[in-house]
Design a protein around this motif. Structure first.
Motif, PDB file in Angstrom:
ATOM      1  N   ASP A 223       0.935  -0.897  -0.088  1.00  0.00           N
ATOM      2  CA  ASP A 223      -0.051  -0.110   0.034  1.00  0.00           C
ATOM      3  C   ASP A 223       0.863   1.263   0.113  1.00  0.00           C
ATOM      4  OD1 ASP A 223      -1.669   1.644   0.177  1.00  0.00           O
ATOM      5  OD2 ASP A 223      -2.271   1.302   2.527  1.00  0.00           O
ATOM      6  N   TRP A 224       0.680   2.014  -0.988  1.00  0.00           N
ATOM      7  CA  TRP A 224       1.687   3.405  -1.264  1.00  0.00           C
ATOM      8  C   TRP A 224       1.102   4.412  -0.724  1.00  0.00           C
ATOM      9  CZ3 TRP A 224       6.439   2.459  -2.519  1.00  0.00           C
ATOM     10  CH2 TRP A 224       6.848   1.121  -2.914  1.00  0.00           C
ATOM     11  N   ILE A 225       1.941   5.207   0.226  1.00  0.00           N
ATOM     12  CA  ILE A 225       1.214   6.601   0.518  1.00  0.00           C
ATOM     13  C   ILE A 225       2.436   7.834   0.289  1.00  0.00           C
ATOM     14  CG2 ILE A 225       2.144   6.342   2.857  1.00  0.00           C
ATOM     15  CD1 ILE A 225       0.144   8.178   3.899  1.00  0.00           C
ATOM     16  N   GLY A 250      -2.321   5.065   5.702  1.00  0.00           N
ATOM     17  CA  GLY A 250      -2.014   4.192   4.430  1.00  0.00           C
ATOM     18  C   GLY A 250      -2.671   5.131   3.218  1.00  0.00           C
ATOM     19  N   GLY A 251      -2.042   5.034   2.068  1.00  0.00           N
ATOM     20  CA  GLY A 251      -2.620   5.887   1.149  1.00  0.00           C
ATOM     21  C   GLY A 251      -3.978   5.119   0.017  1.00  0.00           C
ATOM     22  N   ASP A 298      -5.821  -0.145   6.276  1.00  0.00           N
ATOM     23  CA  ASP A 298      -7.268   0.406   6.488  1.00  0.00           C
ATOM     24  C   ASP A 298      -7.138   1.660   7.265  1.00  0.00           C
ATOM     25  OD1 ASP A 298      -9.780   1.158   6.972  1.00  0.00           O
ATOM     26  OD2 ASP A 298     -10.529  -0.663   7.851  1.00  0.00           O
ATOM     27  N   PRO A 299      -7.143   2.770   6.868  1.00  0.00           N
ATOM     28  CA  PRO A 299      -6.872   4.022   7.666  1.00  0.00           C
ATOM     29  C   PRO A 299      -8.114   4.574   8.110  1.00  0.00           C
ATOM     30  CG  PRO A 299      -6.757   4.735   5.296  1.00  0.00           C
ATOM     31  CD  PRO A 299      -7.196   3.118   5.464  1.00  0.00           C
ATOM     32  N   SER A 300      -9.143   3.782   8.337  1.00  0.00           N
ATOM     33  CA  SER A 300     -10.341   4.440   8.551  1.00  0.00           C
ATOM     34  C   SER A 300     -10.487   4.947  10.200  1.00  0.00           C
ATOM     35  CB  SER A 300     -11.317   3.312   8.891  1.00  0.00           C
ATOM     36  OG  SER A 300     -11.496   2.961   7.236  1.00  0.00           O
ATOM     37  N   LYS A 301      -9.636   4.401  10.982  1.00  0.00           N
ATOM     38  CA  LYS A 301      -9.680   5.097  12.380  1.00  0.00           C
ATOM     39  C   LYS A 301      -9.132   6.558  12.383  1.00  0.00           C
ATOM     40  CE  LYS A 301      -7.732   4.348  16.875  1.00  0.00           C
ATOM     41  NZ  LYS A 301      -6.944   3.370  17.825  1.00  0.00           N
TER      42      LYS A 301
END
Length: 353
Positions: A223-225, A250-251, A298-301
């Protein structure tokens, strides 16, 4: 704010320091040992800025670290300094244990002493942000995503050392009450990236007509950010995160390594068509030992709690990254030609006493 940033001459650190000073107006002390992957040239835009100071010191040196805490009296610490290259960790794991584990312990101890000496509002406002990696969680199945609840399962000396540093940061919060925050990020890309990592290595090899070596079958996914999105995320967590919590940044741009390299080739075909097709340079090499198959965050938080979200489109920003390297040969040429170390102290760095 007065912010102490460790590893501020590195890839992510320099993007963060530039954002803190130029965009947000904070006073920043950059603490960096100026080892091989640090480049003070990345902070050249701040060379005459009174809001920034660069100090050459080792985070494993308790005397130097405690002296900087006492002198600078930071409102916050953003701890990024680390050995980070997996291949190097396989051949020299001791360096990773020293910097990533012992160095983090020294930074936490210095922060605790400093924090204990603060009063009232200053003590309540102090924060220690520990910056880590998604690699501590090991390898994912084809359809999985890392969350803050994922089990630690490091597979390389690098990821094991970062997992240990995460546990230390969390323990200093639980045991001593130190106001700690932790972030774990996905693979970063963007300007000023040291050219041993996948994207800058491929860019410079393509520019010089050299082979583009891809591990194994090239289908390992990451996963690329973008590094600027990451810098904004770190500040958002520092300002709004709940103490003792971990936030994954995360991106939302999962790509396999071969797709990334082919994307770089396509960008070169557009920008340097006289050498097309660049994918003829792709070669497959023996896989790295313990090579994790898939990472995805998963960057939801973070999106929900600190009002942050990635903004960069991967394909667009990847081509922008290629353009940056094409336009900034003065930054990367000394590294490629081995003239790098002799230029370290030419941009205002002072040594810790």
């Amino acid at each position: 704010m007065r912010i102490l940033v460790t590893g501020g001459c590195g890839f992510i650190g320099s993007a963060l320091v530039l954002h803190l000073v130029q965009d947000l107006g904070h006073d920043v002390l950059t603490l960096d040992a100026l080892t091989y992957a640090a480049n003070p040239v990345s902070l050249a835009p701040l060379s005459d800025d009174p809001r920034h100071r660069l100090v050459e010191a080792d985070i494993c040196d308790p005397k130097a670290v405690h002296a900087l805490y006492t002198e600078f009296r930071p409102d916050a610490v953003m701890h990024l300094a680390a050995e980070s290259h997996v291949d190097r960790s396989i051949t020299d794991p001791g360096a990773f244990i020293r910097t990533n584990v012992v160095g983090t312990q020294v930074m936490l101890d210095g922060a605790r002493t400093h924090w204990d000496g603060l009063d009232g509002a200053a003590k309540a406002a102090f924060r220690f942000l520990h910056v880590s990696t998604d690699e501590v969680y090991g390898s994912l199945p084809p359809d999985g995503f890392f969350t803050e609840e994922s089990r630690y399962d490091p597979r390389s000396p690098y990821s094991a050392s970062k997992a240990a540093s995460d546990h230390l940061a969390r323990a200093w919060h639980e045991t001593y009450g130190l106001p700690v925050l932790i972030t774990n990020c996905s693979n970063n890309y963007g300007p000023r990236h040291f050219p041993e990592k996948l994207i800058p290595l491929m860019i410079l090899n393509a520019l010089e007509g050299k082979n583009l070596p891809v591990y194994g079958d090239g289908l390992n996914e990451r996963d690329w950010i973008h590094v600027e999105d990451h810098a904004r995320g770190l500040v958002a967590v520092l300002e709004k995160g709940r103490l003792g919590e971990t936030y994954l940044l995360g991106g939302r741009s999962v790509r396999n390594n071969l797709a990334v390299v082919k994307g770089l080739c396509a960008a070169f075909d557009r920008l340097r068509p006289e050498h097309a097709p660049h994918d003829r340079l792709i070669t497959y090499v023996a896989d790295r030992p313990g090579h994790d198959r898939r990472y995805a965050i998963d960057p939801s938080k973070a999106e929900a709690e600190v009002a942050w979200a990635p903004t960069k489109n991967f394909e667009t920003a990847l081509e922008e990254t290629v353009r940056w390297y094409l336009d900034n040969e003065a930054w990367w040429r000394p590294i490629r030609e081995g003239r790098y170390t002799g230029e370290r102290l030419g941009l205002g760095a002072t040594k810790a006493s």
